[in-house]
Structures are given as C-alpha cells and as structure tokens.
Design a protein around this motif. Sequence first.
Motif, PDB file in Angstrom:
ATOM      1  N   LEU A  17       0.556  -0.945   0.112  1.00  0.00           N
ATOM      2  CA  LEU A  17      -0.154   0.499  -0.167  1.00  0.00           C
ATOM      3  C   LEU A  17       0.814   1.593   0.228  1.00  0.00           C
ATOM      4  CD1 LEU A  17      -3.059  -1.053   2.167  1.00  0.00           C
ATOM      5  CD2 LEU A  17      -2.950  -1.509  -0.604  1.00  0.00           C
ATOM      6  N   ASP A  18       1.887   1.424   0.592  1.00  0.00           N
ATOM      7  CA  ASP A  18       2.944   2.470   0.472  1.00  0.00           C
ATOM      8  C   ASP A  18       3.421   3.067  -0.870  1.00  0.00           C
ATOM      9  OD1 ASP A  18       2.309   2.974   3.127  1.00  0.00           O
ATOM     10  OD2 ASP A  18       4.524   1.337   4.120  1.00  0.00           O
ATOM     11  N   GLU A  19       3.997   1.214  -1.886  1.00  0.00           N
ATOM     12  CA  GLU A  19       3.968   1.530  -2.829  1.00  0.00           C
ATOM     13  C   GLU A  19       2.832   2.537  -3.722  1.00  0.00           C
ATOM     14  OE1 GLU A  19       7.569  -2.088  -3.851  1.00  0.00           O
ATOM     15  OE2 GLU A  19       5.312  -2.327  -4.702  1.00  0.00           O
ATOM     16  N   ALA A  20       1.765   1.865  -3.538  1.00  0.00           N
ATOM     17  CA  ALA A  20       0.921   2.519  -4.489  1.00  0.00           C
ATOM     18  C   ALA A  20       0.347   3.653  -3.791  1.00  0.00           C
ATOM     19  CB  ALA A  20      -0.412   1.579  -4.078  1.00  0.00           C
ATOM     20  N   PHE A  21       0.406   4.070  -2.423  1.00  0.00           N
ATOM     21  CA  PHE A  21       0.117   4.977  -2.667  1.00  0.00           C
ATOM     22  C   PHE A  21       0.715   6.369  -2.865  1.00  0.00           C
ATOM     23  CE2 PHE A  21       0.971   8.915  -0.034  1.00  0.00           C
ATOM     24  CZ  PHE A  21      -0.061   9.528   0.592  1.00  0.00           C
ATOM     25  N   THR A  22       2.687   5.690  -3.651  1.00  0.00           N
ATOM     26  CA  THR A  22       3.198   6.606  -3.637  1.00  0.00           C
ATOM     27  C   THR A  22       3.116   6.790  -4.919  1.00  0.00           C
ATOM     28  OG1 THR A  22       5.522   6.204  -2.053  1.00  0.00           O
ATOM     29  CG2 THR A  22       6.526   6.764  -4.576  1.00  0.00           C
ATOM     30  N   PHE A  23       2.876   5.910  -5.916  1.00  0.00           N
ATOM     31  CA  PHE A  23       2.238   6.112  -7.380  1.00  0.00           C
ATOM     32  C   PHE A  23       1.117   7.026  -7.487  1.00  0.00           C
ATOM     33  CE2 PHE A  23       0.243   4.776 -11.311  1.00  0.00           C
ATOM     34  CZ  PHE A  23       1.108   4.401 -12.229  1.00  0.00           C
ATOM     35  N   TYR A  24       0.430   6.666  -7.044  1.00  0.00           N
ATOM     36  CA  TYR A  24      -0.836   7.549  -7.628  1.00  0.00           C
ATOM     37  C   TYR A  24      -1.226   8.519  -6.778  1.00  0.00           C
ATOM     38  CZ  TYR A  24      -2.604   3.000  -9.632  1.00  0.00           C
ATOM     39  OH  TYR A  24      -3.007   1.445 -10.481  1.00  0.00           O
ATOM     40  N   VAL A  25      -0.376   8.826  -5.061  1.00  0.00           N
ATOM     41  CA  VAL A  25      -1.284   9.951  -4.919  1.00  0.00           C
ATOM     42  C   VAL A  25       0.667  11.197  -4.902  1.00  0.00           C
ATOM     43  CG1 VAL A  25      -1.305  11.270  -2.451  1.00  0.00           C
ATOM     44  CG2 VAL A  25      -2.089   9.096  -2.942  1.00  0.00           C
ATOM     45  N   THR A  26       1.337  11.055  -4.369  1.00  0.00           N
ATOM     46  CA  THR A  26       2.540  11.447  -4.980  1.00  0.00           C
ATOM     47  C   THR A  26       3.083  11.339  -6.446  1.00  0.00           C
ATOM     48  OG1 THR A  26       3.259  10.759  -3.010  1.00  0.00           O
ATOM     49  CG2 THR A  26       5.561  11.724  -3.857  1.00  0.00           C
ATOM     50  N   GLY A  27       2.773  10.408  -6.833  1.00  0.00           N
ATOM     51  CA  GLY A  27       3.102  10.076  -8.485  1.00  0.00           C
ATOM     52  C   GLY A  27       2.421  11.076  -9.626  1.00  0.00           C
ATOM     53  N   LEU A  28       0.862  10.262  -9.785  1.00  0.00           N
ATOM     54  CA  LEU A  28      -0.393  10.994 -10.861  1.00  0.00           C
ATOM     55  C   LEU A  28      -0.537  12.431  -9.570  1.00  0.00           C
ATOM     56  CD1 LEU A  28      -1.540   7.684 -12.379  1.00  0.00           C
ATOM     57  CD2 LEU A  28      -0.265   9.359 -13.217  1.00  0.00           C
ATOM     58  N   GLY A  29      -0.899  12.333  -8.719  1.00  0.00           N
ATOM     59  CA  GLY A  29      -1.396  13.565  -8.051  1.00  0.00           C
ATOM     60  C   GLY A  29      -3.520  13.073  -7.426  1.00  0.00           C
ATOM     61  N   CYS A  30      -3.015  11.790  -7.667  1.00  0.00           N
ATOM     62  CA  CYS A  30      -4.255  11.387  -6.757  1.00  0.00           C
ATOM     63  C   CYS A  30      -4.430  11.555  -5.485  1.00  0.00           C
ATOM     64  CB  CYS A  30      -5.144  10.066  -7.864  1.00  0.00           C
ATOM     65  SG  CYS A  30      -4.699   9.890  -9.571  1.00  0.00           S
ATOM     66  N   LYS A  31      -5.643  11.926  -4.999  1.00  0.00           N
ATOM     67  CA  LYS A  31      -6.469  12.566  -3.832  1.00  0.00           C
ATOM     68  C   LYS A  31      -6.777  11.289  -3.278  1.00  0.00           C
ATOM     69  CE  LYS A  31      -7.848  16.608  -5.237  1.00  0.00           C
ATOM     70  NZ  LYS A  31      -8.939  17.386  -5.120  1.00  0.00           N
ATOM     71  N   LEU A  32      -6.527  10.223  -1.876  1.00  0.00           N
ATOM     72  CA  LEU A  32      -6.577   9.706  -1.019  1.00  0.00           C
ATOM     73  C   LEU A  32      -7.413  10.048  -0.178  1.00  0.00           C
ATOM     74  CD1 LEU A  32      -5.690   7.178   0.435  1.00  0.00           C
ATOM     75  CD2 LEU A  32      -4.406   8.942   1.937  1.00  0.00           C
ATOM     76  N   ALA A  33      -8.774   8.985  -0.739  1.00  0.00           N
ATOM     77  CA  ALA A  33     -10.304   9.215   0.265  1.00  0.00           C
ATOM     78  C   ALA A  33      -9.581   8.368   1.805  1.00  0.00           C
ATOM     79  CB  ALA A  33     -11.158   9.055  -0.521  1.00  0.00           C
ATOM     80  N   ARG A  34      -9.602   7.407   1.317  1.00  0.00           N
ATOM     81  CA  ARG A  34      -9.570   6.508   2.801  1.00  0.00           C
ATOM     82  C   ARG A  34      -8.564   5.783   3.082  1.00  0.00           C
ATOM     83  NH1 ARG A  34     -14.308   6.948   1.187  1.00  0.00           N
ATOM     84  NH2 ARG A  34     -14.754   4.878   0.233  1.00  0.00           N
ATOM     85  N   ARG A  35      -7.616   5.673   3.961  1.00  0.00           N
ATOM     86  CA  ARG A  35      -6.527   3.735   4.524  1.00  0.00           C
ATOM     87  C   ARG A  35      -6.899   3.500   5.263  1.00  0.00           C
ATOM     88  NH1 ARG A  35      -0.768   4.024   3.011  1.00  0.00           N
ATOM     89  NH2 ARG A  35       0.163   2.197   3.559  1.00  0.00           N
ATOM     90  N   TYR A  36      -6.573   2.173   5.461  1.00  0.00           N
ATOM     91  CA  TYR A  36      -7.547   1.206   5.968  1.00  0.00           C
ATOM     92  C   TYR A  36      -5.647   0.175   6.098  1.00  0.00           C
ATOM     93  CZ  TYR A  36     -12.380   2.593   5.606  1.00  0.00           C
ATOM     94  OH  TYR A  36     -13.124   3.533   5.808  1.00  0.00           O
ATOM     95  N   ASP A  37      -6.239  -0.926   7.032  1.00  0.00           N
ATOM     96  CA  ASP A  37      -4.725  -1.503   6.572  1.00  0.00           C
ATOM     97  C   ASP A  37      -4.431  -2.395   5.400  1.00  0.00           C
ATOM     98  OD1 ASP A  37      -3.995  -0.915   9.500  1.00  0.00           O
ATOM     99  OD2 ASP A  37      -5.074  -2.503  11.035  1.00  0.00           O
ATOM    100  N   ASP A  38      -5.407  -2.380   4.968  1.00  0.00           N
ATOM    101  CA  ASP A  38      -5.929  -3.493   3.583  1.00  0.00           C
ATOM    102  C   ASP A  38      -6.109  -3.002   2.481  1.00  0.00           C
ATOM    103  OD1 ASP A  38      -8.744  -2.937   4.305  1.00  0.00           O
ATOM    104  OD2 ASP A  38      -9.135  -5.424   3.699  1.00  0.00           O
ATOM    105  N   ARG A  39      -6.356  -2.105   2.311  1.00  0.00           N
ATOM    106  CA  ARG A  39      -6.832  -0.957   1.174  1.00  0.00           C
ATOM    107  C   ARG A  39      -6.830   0.378   1.313  1.00  0.00           C
ATOM    108  NH1 ARG A  39     -13.126  -2.168   1.386  1.00  0.00           N
ATOM    109  NH2 ARG A  39     -11.896  -4.031   2.512  1.00  0.00           N
ATOM    110  N   ILE A  40      -6.638   1.169   0.274  1.00  0.00           N
ATOM    111  CA  ILE A  40      -6.308   2.617   0.314  1.00  0.00           C
ATOM    112  C   ILE A  40      -7.325   2.967  -0.607  1.00  0.00           C
ATOM    113  CG2 ILE A  40      -4.589   2.936   0.940  1.00  0.00           C
ATOM    114  CD1 ILE A  40      -3.771   3.630  -1.601  1.00  0.00           C
ATOM    115  N   THR A  41      -8.386   4.308  -0.803  1.00  0.00           N
ATOM    116  CA  THR A  41      -8.880   4.433  -1.821  1.00  0.00           C
ATOM    117  C   THR A  41      -8.977   6.086  -2.175  1.00  0.00           C
ATOM    118  OG1 THR A  41     -11.308   3.254  -0.406  1.00  0.00           O
ATOM    119  CG2 THR A  41     -12.332   4.858  -1.758  1.00  0.00           C
ATOM    120  N   LEU A  42      -8.804   6.374  -3.215  1.00  0.00           N
ATOM    121  CA  LEU A  42      -8.738   7.418  -3.927  1.00  0.00           C
ATOM    122  C   LEU A  42      -9.508   7.559  -5.353  1.00  0.00           C
ATOM    123  CD1 LEU A  42      -4.932   5.228  -5.427  1.00  0.00           C
ATOM    124  CD2 LEU A  42      -5.175   6.948  -3.791  1.00  0.00           C
ATOM    125  N   ASP A  43      -9.076   9.023  -5.310  1.00  0.00           N
ATOM    126  CA  ASP A  43     -10.480  10.034  -5.618  1.00  0.00           C
ATOM    127  C   ASP A  43      -9.571   9.934  -7.110  1.00  0.00           C
ATOM    128  OD1 ASP A  43     -11.094  12.088  -7.567  1.00  0.00           O
ATOM    129  OD2 ASP A  43     -11.406  13.289  -6.044  1.00  0.00           O
TER     130      ASP A  43
END
Length: 132
Positions: A17-43
């Motif tokens: 999930l940290d890799e996914a966050f880095t790619f989608y949020v930091t990289g693509l600029g998507c917004k993080l909506a929610r984060r749980y132990d088993d998933r992240i939800t993105l705009d």
Amino acid sequence: MRETRDTFHLAIPARDLDEAFTFYVTGLGCKLARRYDDRITLDFFGDQVVCHLSDKIDHDVHMYPRHFGITFRERADFDRLHALAKSRDLEFFAEVGDRFAGRVEEHLTFVLKDPSNNLLEFKYYHDPRMMY
C-alpha cells in the motif's frame, strides 16, 4: 442511468500500500480518500480506485485484456499528464503512440505501469465523437 454526480469505482490488487500511495498520490496526483490496513481508496480523476492489499499480482503483464485509465476530452490535459509522468519518473509500459492513424477513431495513447503491474492507459481522441 448514471449521472455526472455518480462515481464509477474499480478495485485493483496492490502488493504494497505504501508503493501504491507513492505511485497514485505522490506520482499521479490522485487524492487519498481513505486508508485502512488492507486498502487505500483514491479519487482517480473523479472516479474511485481502491487498491486492495493482495499477493495475486500479475507478473507477466499484457495490455489486453486488463487495463484501465482515462480518456481526456482536451489534448492539453493529455499532454500535461504525460509531462507529469515523465518528470516524476513513473514507469511507462508504452510511450505515446498514435493508434488507428488515418481513421476516424485515431487517438493518442500512453500506458503506465504501477508498482503492482496494473496497467493504466491514457487516451486523447482527435475526434471527440469517438470517446465512446
């Protein structure tokens, strides 16, 4: 029938999930909506992508049949995202190419690969009637 205020959602596997966050949020600029132990939800450009922690990652990736992405109405938006992906060193599965040249459905496309080998295609049709 879907209205513009409704949101499409897509669930995809993520090995980390940290890799996914880095790619989608930091990289693509998507917004993080929610984060749980088993998933992240993105705009994801106005729709919802959920990255679920999973060990079921495709290791031999192919464009077809599984990929997702955005079709831009404006060429400038397509170009801006491409420039952003280049400047942030995101991994390209395929650089900008022209598909169906000379036909009414001609469009530009490029494909990114996220850290879990999910493929994201971004398009721009020269003729806006071909978006669907």
